[in-house]
Design an enzyme around this catalytic site. Structure first.
Site, short mmCIF file in Angstrom:
data_model
loop_
_atom_site.label_atom_id
_atom_site.label_comp_id
_atom_site.label_asym_id
_atom_site.label_seq_id
_atom_site.Cartn_x
_atom_site.Cartn_y
_atom_site.Cartn_z
N GLY A 10 0.82 -1.20 0.00
CA GLY A 10 0.00 0.00 0.00
C GLY A 10 0.86 1.26 0.00
O GLY A 10 1.73 1.41 0.85
N ASN A 37 1.65 -1.32 -4.78
CA ASN A 37 0.37 -0.59 -4.73
C ASN A 37 -0.45 -0.93 -5.97
O ASN A 37 0.09 -1.19 -7.04
CB ASN A 37 0.64 0.93 -4.68
CG ASN A 37 -0.59 1.71 -4.24
OD1 ASN A 37 -1.03 1.58 -3.11
ND2 ASN A 37 -1.15 2.50 -5.13
N VAL A 81 -2.69 -6.71 -4.17
CA VAL A 81 -2.43 -7.79 -3.21
C VAL A 81 -3.70 -8.62 -3.05
O VAL A 81 -4.80 -8.08 -2.86
CB VAL A 81 -2.01 -7.20 -1.84
CG1 VAL A 81 -1.79 -8.30 -0.82
CG2 VAL A 81 -0.79 -6.32 -1.99
N GLU A 169 -17.10 17.83 4.87
CA GLU A 169 -16.18 18.26 3.82
C GLU A 169 -16.83 18.05 2.44
O GLU A 169 -16.66 18.85 1.53
CB GLU A 169 -14.86 17.51 3.94
CG GLU A 169 -14.11 17.87 5.23
CD GLU A 169 -12.61 17.63 5.13
OE1 GLU A 169 -12.22 16.60 4.58
OE2 GLU A 169 -11.85 18.49 5.62
N ASP A 296 -4.98 3.16 8.65
CA ASP A 296 -6.38 2.74 8.81
C ASP A 296 -6.52 1.22 8.93
O ASP A 296 -7.52 0.73 9.43
CB ASP A 296 -7.21 3.22 7.61
CG ASP A 296 -7.44 4.72 7.64
OD1 ASP A 296 -6.89 5.40 8.53
OD2 ASP A 296 -8.19 5.21 6.78
N ALA A 312 -5.26 10.43 8.68
CA ALA A 312 -3.96 10.59 8.02
C ALA A 312 -2.91 11.00 9.04
O ALA A 312 -1.75 10.58 8.97
CB ALA A 312 -4.08 11.65 6.93
#
Ligand code: FAD
Length: 401
Positions: A10, A37, A81, A169, A296, A312
Site C-alpha cells: 500500500g 500498490n 495484493v 467536507e 487505517d 492521516a
C-alpha cells in the site's frame, strides 16, 4: 548472508512515509525494499471529496509514485495484493505472482462501512479511492445532462449520508460545485438540492460547540437541507427511505457514514477487531516479529484502551516510527514504542471556510481554511520536501468544468 527483503503493501500515507524513512536511513545494499500498490499513482485521500465535486484537478489529487521515490533503494511494483502466506513469507498478487519477504509492512488503508443498511452497498456512492470518487463525479455530470432532457428533480437532489468529518467536507465541496455545474449546463441553481442526513442530533459529533454552530449556520446560509436525528432505512437507485417516513427522490446518495479496515484484511488470518489488525506498541502485528501494520488498516489501542482513529495524522506519525522500527528489526536493534501526539483537527467546508481545533485553539472561517491548506502542505513537505510543495501549488489547479 542474503540481503533481507522488506515489502511494503500500500502506497497511501502510511506506506509512502514509511518508504521515505527507509530511503533516508538504509545504507546502500542493506535491504531490498519493494513497495506494492494497486495503481502507479498515490491519491491524497484527505482531498477525495474534491474529486467527487470536480473542485480540484486530477493532477492535484494524484501523484505518480515512482516520481516520489528519491533513490533506487526502493523498487516500486504495481500490483493488487490478494493474500499473504505468513508461513512461507510470500505476498500473493492478483496477477498470480508471489513476492518473497523477510519483513512486511501492511498499509492497505480503509474500506467504507455501510452497516448492512439495505440497498446502500449496491446503490450509494462511496468515497473510497480516486477511482470511486471519479466515478461519482461522472455520475453527477450525467445527472445534469439527463435533467436537461427529462426535468426529473431526483437527478439534481444530491444527498450526503453522515455529517461527520468527511460528510461535512463533502457538503462544502458540493456547495462550491453547484453554481459552476448549473452555469455549465444552463440550469438554475434553484433546481438543485443538497441534503445532509445525519443520525445524531447535530453535525460534527465530537467537535466543539462553536464548530457545530458555525457549520450549521454556514449550511443554512448556503441552502443545504440538514436532516439531523434522521436515519436512512433503505436506498434504491432512485429513492432514499428515511425513518421519519419520508421517501426522498434522489439518484445520488454519497455515503460518508464511516470507515473500517480494508476488507482484504479479514482474509489474512491475523488478529483483527472491527475490521482492523491488532498491533502492539512497536506497530507490529500482535504476536508477529517481522510483520508491521499501520494507518487505517491497524487497530492501535491507547493506554486507556480506546483505539486511535483512522486518520492521516495517525498514519503519518505511525509511519515515522514504523520506518525506523523496520530498520531496527533488520539490524537486530531495540525498537521504539509508538506514542501519538494529537495536533488538532480541521474540517474544510469548501475552499473558503473550515472549522476545528489546532494546538488547543478553536478556529473557524477563512483562517481555519488557510490552516487546512498549511496542514495539506505539511504532508507534501514530509513526502517530497519543499520541491513537491511548490510543484503541487504551482500546478494549474484548474477544477473540472
Ligand atoms: P490509504 O491512504 O487509504 O492508502 C492505502 C493504499 O493501499 C492506497 O494507495 C490503495 O490504493 C492501496 N491498496 C488498497 N488495497 C490494495 C490492494 N489489495 N493491493 C495493493 N494496494 C492496495 N484524515 C486526517 O487526518 N485529516 C483529514 O482532513 C482527513 N480528511 C479525509 C477526507 C476524506 C474524504 C477521506 C476519505 C479521508 C480523510 N481522512 C483524513 C482520513 C485519511 O485519508 C486516512 O486516515 C488515511 O488515508 C489513511 O492512510 P493509510 O496509509 O492507512 O491508507
Amino acid at each position: 548472508m542474503q540481503t533481507p527483503k522488506v515489502v511494503i503493501l500500500g502506497a497511501g500515507y502510511g506506506g509512502l512515509i514509511t518508504s521515505r524513512q527507509l530511503e533516508k536511513t538504509l545504507l546502500n545494499g542493506e535491504a531490498q525494499v519493494t513497495l506494492i500498490n494497486k495503481h502507479d499513482y498515490h491519491y491524497i485521500s484527505t482531498q477525495l471529496h474534491k474529486t467527487v465535486a470536480g473542485t480540484a484537478s486530477d493532477e492535484k489529487i494524484t501523484l505518480h509514485i515512482p516520481d516520489l521515490l528519491k533513490t533506487d533503494k526502493i523498487q516500486f511494483k504495481k500490483g493488487t495484493v490478494q493474500g499473504v502466506n505468513f508461513t512461507s513469507k510470500k505476498v500473493q498478487l492478483e496477477s498470480g505472482e508471489f513476492i518473497d519477504y523477510d519483513y512486511l509492512m501492511i498499509g492497505l488503508g480503509f474500506d467504507v462501512s455501510t452497516f448492512g443498511i439495505p440497498g446502500v452497498e449496491e446503490n450509494a456512492f462511496k468515497i473510497k479511492s480516486f477511482r470511486s470518487t471519479k466515478a461519482i463525479y461522472n455520475h453527477v455530470l450525467r445527472q445534469f445532462a439527463a435533467y436537461k432532457e427529462d426535468l426529473d428533480p431526483s437527478r439534481l437532489t444530491f444527498a450526503v449520508a453522515g455529517a461527520g468529518f468527511t460528510g461535512i467536507e463533502m457538503i462544502g465541496e458540493l456547495i462550491e460545485a453547484m453554481p459552476k455545474l448549473c452555469l455549465k449546463y444552463d440550469i438554475p441553481v434553484s433546481a438543485t438540492r443538497i441534503i445532509n442526513i445525519e443520525a445524531s442530533a447535530s453535525v460534527l459529533p465530537g467537535f466543539n460547540k462553536e464548530a457545530i454552530d458555525f457549520t450549521e449556520s454556514y449550511f443554512k446560509k448556503n441552502g443545504v437541507e440538514l436532516m439531523t436525528s434522521t436515519k436512512i432505512l433503505e436506498c434504491s437507485p432512485t429513492t432514499i427511505t428515511l425513518d421519519n417516513g419520508e421517501e426522498l427522490p434522489s439518484r445520488t446518495l454519497i455515503w460518508s457514514g464511516g470507515v473500517r479496515g480494508n476488507t482484504l484484511l479479514e482474509k489474512l488470518d491475523l488478529p483483527i477487531s472491527k475490521g482492523r489488525i491488532n498491533i502492539d506498541k512497536f506497530l507490529r502485528v500482535q504476536g508477529m516479529e517481522n510483520v508491521f501494520c499501520i494507518g487505517d488498516a491497524a487497530l492501535f489501542l491507547k493506554e486507556d484502551g480506546t483505539p486511535l482513529p483512522p486518520t492521516a495524522q495517525v498514519a503519518i506519525q505511525q509511519a515515522e516510527v514504523c520506518g525506523p522500527n523496520l530498520i531496527a528489526s533488520l539490524r537486530g536493534e531495540q525498537l521504539k514504542a509508538f506514542e501519538y501526539h494529537h495536533k488538532g483537527t480541521v474540517a474544510s467546508i469548501g475552499n473558503k471556510a473550515a472549522v476545528g481545533k489546532v494546538f488547543g485553539l478553536k478556529i473557524s472561517g477563512l483562517f481555519a481554511a488557510l490552516m487546512k491548506q498549511v496542514i495539506e502542505a505539511r504532508y507534501l513537505f514530509v513526502l517530497g520536501g519543499p520541491g513537491l510543495v511548490i510543484k503541487q501549488f504551482l500546478k494549474i489547479g484548474k477544477p473540472h468544468s
